[in-house]
Design an enzyme around this catalytic site. Structure first.
Site, PDB file in Angstrom:
ATOM      1  N   LYS A   1       0.868  -1.187   0.000  1.00  0.00           N
ATOM      2  CA  LYS A   1       0.000   0.000   0.000  1.00  0.00           C
ATOM      3  C   LYS A   1       0.892   1.222   0.000  1.00  0.00           C
ATOM      4  O   LYS A   1       2.019   1.177   0.497  1.00  0.00           O
ATOM      5  CB  LYS A   1      -0.884   0.012   1.253  1.00  0.00           C
ATOM      6  CG  LYS A   1      -2.163   0.792   1.077  1.00  0.00           C
ATOM      7  CD  LYS A   1      -3.190  -0.018   0.315  1.00  0.00           C
ATOM      8  CE  LYS A   1      -4.486   0.710   0.141  1.00  0.00           C
ATOM      9  NZ  LYS A   1      -5.504  -0.188  -0.442  1.00  0.00           N
TER      10      LYS A   1
HETATM   11  P1  NAD Z   1     -13.891   6.946  -2.590  1.00  0.00           P
HETATM   12  O1  NAD Z   1     -12.944   8.036  -2.289  1.00  0.00           O
HETATM   13  O2  NAD Z   1     -14.401   6.769  -3.991  1.00  0.00           O
HETATM   14  O3  NAD Z   1     -15.191   7.093  -1.644  1.00  0.00           O
HETATM   15  C1  NAD Z   1     -15.124   7.211  -0.273  1.00  0.00           C
HETATM   16  C2  NAD Z   1     -16.520   7.574   0.219  1.00  0.00           C
HETATM   17  O4  NAD Z   1     -16.542   7.571   1.639  1.00  0.00           O
HETATM   18  C3  NAD Z   1     -16.961   8.964  -0.209  1.00  0.00           C
HETATM   19  O5  NAD Z   1     -18.348   8.924  -0.543  1.00  0.00           O
HETATM   20  C4  NAD Z   1     -16.740   9.801   1.048  1.00  0.00           C
HETATM   21  O6  NAD Z   1     -17.581  10.945   1.094  1.00  0.00           O
HETATM   22  C5  NAD Z   1     -17.109   8.784   2.107  1.00  0.00           C
HETATM   23  N1  NAD Z   1     -16.549   9.087   3.433  1.00  0.00           N
HETATM   24  C6  NAD Z   1     -15.262   9.340   3.759  1.00  0.00           C
HETATM   25  N2  NAD Z   1     -15.142   9.546   5.075  1.00  0.00           N
HETATM   26  C7  NAD Z   1     -16.373   9.406   5.603  1.00  0.00           C
HETATM   27  C8  NAD Z   1     -16.902   9.504   6.910  1.00  0.00           C
HETATM   28  N3  NAD Z   1     -16.111   9.762   7.956  1.00  0.00           N
HETATM   29  N4  NAD Z   1     -18.246   9.314   7.071  1.00  0.00           N
HETATM   30  C9  NAD Z   1     -19.042   9.021   6.027  1.00  0.00           C
HETATM   31  N5  NAD Z   1     -18.600   8.920   4.753  1.00  0.00           N
HETATM   32  C10 NAD Z   1     -17.291   9.121   4.547  1.00  0.00           C
HETATM   33  O7  NAD Z   1     -13.216   5.615  -2.045  1.00  0.00           O
HETATM   34  P2  NAD Z   1     -13.534   4.122  -2.445  1.00  0.00           P
HETATM   35  O8  NAD Z   1     -12.641   3.716  -3.535  1.00  0.00           O
HETATM   36  O9  NAD Z   1     -15.018   3.952  -2.577  1.00  0.00           O
HETATM   37  O10 NAD Z   1     -13.024   3.377  -1.119  1.00  0.00           O
HETATM   38  C11 NAD Z   1     -13.819   3.265   0.048  1.00  0.00           C
HETATM   39  C12 NAD Z   1     -13.208   2.221   0.943  1.00  0.00           C
HETATM   40  O11 NAD Z   1     -13.141   0.976   0.254  1.00  0.00           O
HETATM   41  C13 NAD Z   1     -11.781   2.489   1.446  1.00  0.00           C
HETATM   42  O12 NAD Z   1     -11.631   1.910   2.723  1.00  0.00           O
HETATM   43  C14 NAD Z   1     -10.931   1.735   0.437  1.00  0.00           C
HETATM   44  O13 NAD Z   1      -9.650   1.401   0.970  1.00  0.00           O
HETATM   45  C15 NAD Z   1     -11.798   0.507   0.263  1.00  0.00           C
HETATM   46  N6  NAD Z   1     -11.560  -0.242  -0.975  1.00  0.00           N
HETATM   47  C16 NAD Z   1     -11.658   0.344  -2.194  1.00  0.00           C
HETATM   48  C17 NAD Z   1     -11.441  -0.416  -3.332  1.00  0.00           C
HETATM   49  C18 NAD Z   1     -11.621   0.153  -4.712  1.00  0.00           C
HETATM   50  O14 NAD Z   1     -11.493  -0.612  -5.673  1.00  0.00           O
HETATM   51  N7  NAD Z   1     -11.942   1.422  -4.867  1.00  0.00           N
HETATM   52  C19 NAD Z   1     -11.072  -1.766  -3.210  1.00  0.00           C
HETATM   53  C20 NAD Z   1     -10.994  -2.336  -1.942  1.00  0.00           C
HETATM   54  C21 NAD Z   1     -11.236  -1.559  -0.829  1.00  0.00           C
END
Ligand code: NAD
Length: 426
Positions: A116
């Site tokens: 990461k």
């Molecule tokens: P992103 O940036 O597209 O979206 C994050 C979302 O979370 C946004 O809507 C934001 O407003 C919201 N958010 C952030 N902090 C918040 C809070 N305190 N309260 C409420 N809402 C909040 O990110 P993503 O790619 O959707 O990733 C989200 C999670 O999933 C992360 O933990 C990431 O590590 C994990 N993840 C993502 C992927 C991927 O392919 N994108 C894969 C595996 C895991």
């Protein structure tokens, strides 16, 4: 460029994500009777890089940013893991997320280790040019780390296809070759995979339906609440809505909405695209960040960030199943509270593994130079997610543990056995 970073909502009792990860690792290692050498090997990240990234800002001044890349383990293959650009990025978070990647790749049975990385910055305050220079200089600093056979980054919070394209280009310029497989989550035209953008949300949807089947629950009679409306949250909410589930509430950093009659997710998406916020959506009620997680529902999908369900609010969670779309949304201290309440938790290292699985497909396609149809991607993803789900269930039952422990047991056992076969190079 769609990077819209806001300050995170306050987390009342943020626990150290690395310690949370280690608590589960130690428990699983003890149950497996992992020998001390393997325990030490798997506990410590292989590499932790902290790099200073100087760039020239638009006003001509030089500013130095701090970047990280942690490679937790590469026993199963080249390390794989996303890059996060945010002001609160730190080394402990990177270490936890890198280790989760090792376990996640092992759970879904793909030949990658875990890594990461990230840069401490606020992308919202950077111009497009500054963001590009930051990304390219970070890549240049890590030229001897990244590589299709060494370490393969991908998007994570606040990084996207454009940033992956800059990484691929910078690396290719130095290698004097078109090195498509150095990064995944690229634009399609540069060797990205169909279905990658939706893959994590699709995986969440696949395991949610599998968990409902295990509990003899019918999706069309079940309700769901989703926290986060970014890549993972919005796709999960949409697919679960289309499977017939009633989406009672969704929320993001700027606010949450609730409707007892259920929210029409395609309409919410249209509203969100226009207004950039969820609140104010017709016939919905605004609720607080805390209340969102405590809505009574069948399935809760935390898909925002770490430490959302903690020892402070775990006893107020009123769902039957938690499906962890985010990485580390439940702290280790909350695990026993949820277990006590009889809540089935589909852990992050299984639930959100759809993204890395299709990243693996992207890497395979880049190396073959031959690209698959969307049907092939989705069919293979579904098969791998369901196999992983069954495997995790099998390990949980065999050791009479939770699904989370089942997933750790499966993963650690696999990496430890591979380590034994490879032996230690001296
Ligand atoms: P992103 O940036 O597209 O979206 C994050 C979302 O979370 C946004 O809507 C934001 O407003 C919201 N958010 C952030 N902090 C918040 C809070 N305190 N309260 C409420 N809402 C909040 O990110 P993503 O790619 O959707 O990733 C989200 C999670 O999933 C992360 O933990 C990431 O590590 C994990 N993840 C993502 C992927 C991927 O392919 N994108 C894969 C595996 C895991």
């Amino acid at each position: 460029m769609d990077i819209n970073y806001k300050e995170p909502a306050p987390i009342t009792d943020r626990e150290n994500p690395f310690e949370s990860m280690m608590e589960r690792f130690e428990l699983a290692a003890r149950i497996l009777g992992l020998e001390d050498g393997a325990y030490q090997y798997l506990k410590n990240p292989t590499k932790q890089i902290i790099t200073a990234i100087p760039i020239q800002m638009d006003d001509g001044k030089i500013k130095v940013f701090e970047g990280y890349r942690v490679i937790h383990n590469d026993v199963l293959g080249p390390s794989k893991g996303g890059l996060r650009f945010a002001p609160d990025v730190n080394l402990d978070e990177m270490k936890a997320l890198a280790a989760w990647m090792t376990w996640k790749c092992a759970v879904v049975n793909i030949p990658f280790g875990g890594a990461k990385g990230g840069i401490v910055c606020d992308p919202d305050k950077l111009s497009l040019g500054e963001l590009e220079r930051l990304t390219r200089r970070f890549t240049a600093n890590l030229l001897d780390v990244f590589g299709p056979e060494r370490d393969i980054p991908a998007p994570d919070m606040n990084t996207n296809e454009q940033i992956m394209a800059w990484i691929m280009d910078t690396y290719s310029m130095h290698m004097k070759a078109a090195a498509r497989a150095v990064v995944t989550g690229k634009p399609l035209i540069l060797g990205g995979s169909l279905g990658r953008r939706e893959a994590t949300g699709r995986g969440v949807y696949i395991v949610t339906l599998a968990a409902l089947r295990k509990r003899n629950m019918d999706p069309s009679r079940s309700s769901v609440v989703v926290q986060g409306f970014g890549n993972v949250g919005s796709v999960s909410a949409d697919m679960l809505f289309k499977s017939g589930m009633k989406v009672l509430a969704i929320g993001d950093i700027n606010g949450s909405i609730f409707s007892s009659r259920g929210l029409n997710i395609p309409d919410v998406m249209e509203y969100f695209n226009k207004n950039k916020v969820l609140t104010g959506f017709p016939e919905s009620e605004t609720i607080s960040h805390e209340d969102l997680l405590e809505v009574k529902c069948d399935v809760l999908v935390p898909a925002a960030k770490e430490d959302q369900i903690t020892k402070n609010n775990a006893d107020k969670i009123r769902c039957k199943i938690v499906v962890e779309g985010a990485n580390g949304p439940t702290s280790a201290k909350a695990d026993p509270i949820l277990q006590e309440k009889g809540i089935l938790v589909v852990p992050d290292i299984l639930a959100n593994a759809g993204g890395v699985t299709v990243s693996y497909f992207e890497w395979v396609q880049d190396r073959m130079g031959y690209f698959w149809s969307i049907d092939k991607v989705n069919t293979r993803l579904e098969r791998m997610m369901l196999e992983a789900f069954d495997n995790v269930f099998f390990h949980a039952e065999r050791y009479k543990q939770t699904l989370r422990l089942g997933a750790y047991l499966l993963a650690i056992d696999k990496v430890a056995k591979t380590l034994k076969l490879r032996g230690i190079y001296a």
